[in-house]
Write an enzyme that holds these catalytic residues in place. Structure first.
Site, PDB file in Angstrom:
ATOM      1  N   HIS A 198       0.826  -1.208   0.000  1.00 26.48           N
ATOM      2  CA  HIS A 198       0.000   0.000   0.000  1.00 26.48           C
ATOM      3  C   HIS A 198       0.862   1.261   0.000  1.00 26.48           C
ATOM      4  O   HIS A 198       2.034   1.249   0.402  1.00 26.48           O
ATOM      5  CB  HIS A 198      -0.925   0.021   1.222  1.00 26.48           C
ATOM      6  CG  HIS A 198      -0.197  -0.016   2.534  1.00 26.48           C
ATOM      7  ND1 HIS A 198       0.382   1.097   3.105  1.00 26.48           N
ATOM      8  CD2 HIS A 198       0.043  -1.038   3.383  1.00 26.48           C
ATOM      9  CE1 HIS A 198       0.944   0.773   4.247  1.00 26.48           C
ATOM     10  NE2 HIS A 198       0.756  -0.524   4.443  1.00 26.48           N
TER      11      HIS A 198
ATOM     12  N   HIS B  46       0.831  -5.744   2.613  1.00 28.40           N
ATOM     13  CA  HIS B  46       1.521  -4.883   3.566  1.00 28.40           C
ATOM     14  C   HIS B  46       2.997  -5.264   3.619  1.00 28.40           C
ATOM     15  O   HIS B  46       3.414  -6.280   3.055  1.00 28.40           O
ATOM     16  CB  HIS B  46       0.885  -5.030   4.943  1.00 28.40           C
ATOM     17  CG  HIS B  46      -0.581  -4.725   4.947  1.00 28.40           C
ATOM     18  ND1 HIS B  46      -1.091  -3.535   5.397  1.00 28.40           N
ATOM     19  CD2 HIS B  46      -1.648  -5.465   4.540  1.00 28.40           C
ATOM     20  CE1 HIS B  46      -2.412  -3.544   5.275  1.00 28.40           C
ATOM     21  NE2 HIS B  46      -2.771  -4.702   4.755  1.00 28.40           N
TER      22      HIS B  46
ATOM     23  N   ARG C  89      -6.197   0.473   3.763  1.00 30.82           N
ATOM     24  CA  ARG C  89      -5.041   1.049   3.076  1.00 30.82           C
ATOM     25  C   ARG C  89      -4.637   0.236   1.846  1.00 30.82           C
ATOM     26  O   ARG C  89      -4.137   0.787   0.870  1.00 30.82           O
ATOM     27  CB  ARG C  89      -3.868   1.245   4.033  1.00 30.82           C
ATOM     28  CG  ARG C  89      -3.420   0.037   4.834  1.00 30.82           C
ATOM     29  CD  ARG C  89      -2.525   0.520   5.989  1.00 30.82           C
ATOM     30  NE  ARG C  89      -1.880  -0.529   6.766  1.00 30.82           N
ATOM     31  CZ  ARG C  89      -2.456  -1.134   7.810  1.00 30.82           C
ATOM     32  NH1 ARG C  89      -3.686  -0.817   8.170  1.00 30.82           N
ATOM     33  NH2 ARG C  89      -1.786  -2.049   8.504  1.00 30.82           N
TER      34      ARG C  89
ATOM     35  N   GLU D 277      -1.524  -7.049   7.429  1.00 37.02           N
ATOM     36  CA  GLU D 277      -0.220  -6.777   8.025  1.00 37.02           C
ATOM     37  C   GLU D 277      -0.008  -7.693   9.235  1.00 37.02           C
ATOM     38  O   GLU D 277      -0.960  -8.289   9.762  1.00 37.02           O
ATOM     39  CB  GLU D 277      -0.145  -5.297   8.452  1.00 37.02           C
ATOM     40  CG  GLU D 277       1.139  -4.858   9.147  1.00 37.02           C
ATOM     41  CD  GLU D 277       2.396  -5.119   8.334  1.00 37.02           C
ATOM     42  OE1 GLU D 277       2.773  -6.309   8.207  1.00 37.02           O
ATOM     43  OE2 GLU D 277       3.010  -4.160   7.862  1.00 37.02           O
TER      44      GLU D 277
END
Length: 220
Positions: free
Chosen positions: A8, A176, A59, A86
């Protein structure tokens, strides 16, 4: 077949220097522009996608939409999966990184950040919204080391990506820093003690090419 990994764009947490993990934060304006630039790069390279994946955190979802929009591919089907989330940073989530260095020391904080086997301080209970209601509660961590992230990302690759590659599909994966680091470790067979050498910058496409049996040919 091609698989493109994209982290992202810059998030609010990146900008303010705190651990995010599964905390759902948005992109900064810079992050949105980074995502659009990544999409423009994809368009210039002439890469077309058949399918896309993102985590369930906004995100990556916003980054996904921006990349597909800028590359004129908004129609591409997108599947969201928690396995691309993440790393769960446990009690570190929402805490400023510099403050943790002052409290616990640089060496310990580095172990939490990059240690393959060392988990962060676990939370006692997770407080997540309904996006995780369909998951077996035993799958939801209370904190993760890098090894645990690898363990949840590899099944995603084997079960969802490999069949698409064997069906001759090009795939976009937005994740992520740590979920993509885990995927790179698996794809490139990086030793666990060398994972800190894997750099996943914001919104920079990482391009892999595979044969019809999903065997890695090269990284562009």
């Amino acid at each position: 077949m091609k698989v493109v990994l994209i982290r992202h764009g810059e998030s609010e947490a990146n900008f303010e220097n705190y651990w995010t993990g599964w905390l759902d934060v948005s992109l900064t304006e810079k992050g949105r522009q980074q995502a659009l630039a990544a999409g423009e790069q994809i368009k210039e390279l002439g890469i077309s996608f058949d399918f896309a994946f993102a985590s369930v955190l906004q995100r990556t979802i916003i980054t996904c939409d921006a990349v597909l929009e800028a590359s004129d591919q908004l129609w591409v089907p997108v599947k969201k999966t928690w396995r691309l989330n993440e790393r769960h940073y446990g009690q570190l989530v929402g805490v400023n990184k510099d403050e943790m260095v002052a409290q616990y020391g640089k060496e310990q904080v580095q172990k939490w950040r990059r240690g393959y086997d060392e988990p962060p301080l676990y939370v006692e209970e997770n407080d997540f919204d309904r996006r995780y209601d369909s998951l077996d509660p035993r799958l939801i961590p209370k904190g993760e080391n890098l090894g645990m992230v690898v363990a949840r990302v590899v099944p995603f690759w084997q079960d969802q990506v490999v069949p698409l590659l064997k069906d001759h599909k090009n795939i976009l994966i937005r994740g992520h820093g740590n979920s993509l680091r885990a995927l790179v470790k698996y794809l490139e067979d990086v030793p666990k003690d060398a994972m800190d050498t894997i750099d996943i910058p914001n919104a920079q496409p990482i391009i892999y090419e595979f044969d019809s049996q999903a065997n890695l040919i090269e990284r562009a």
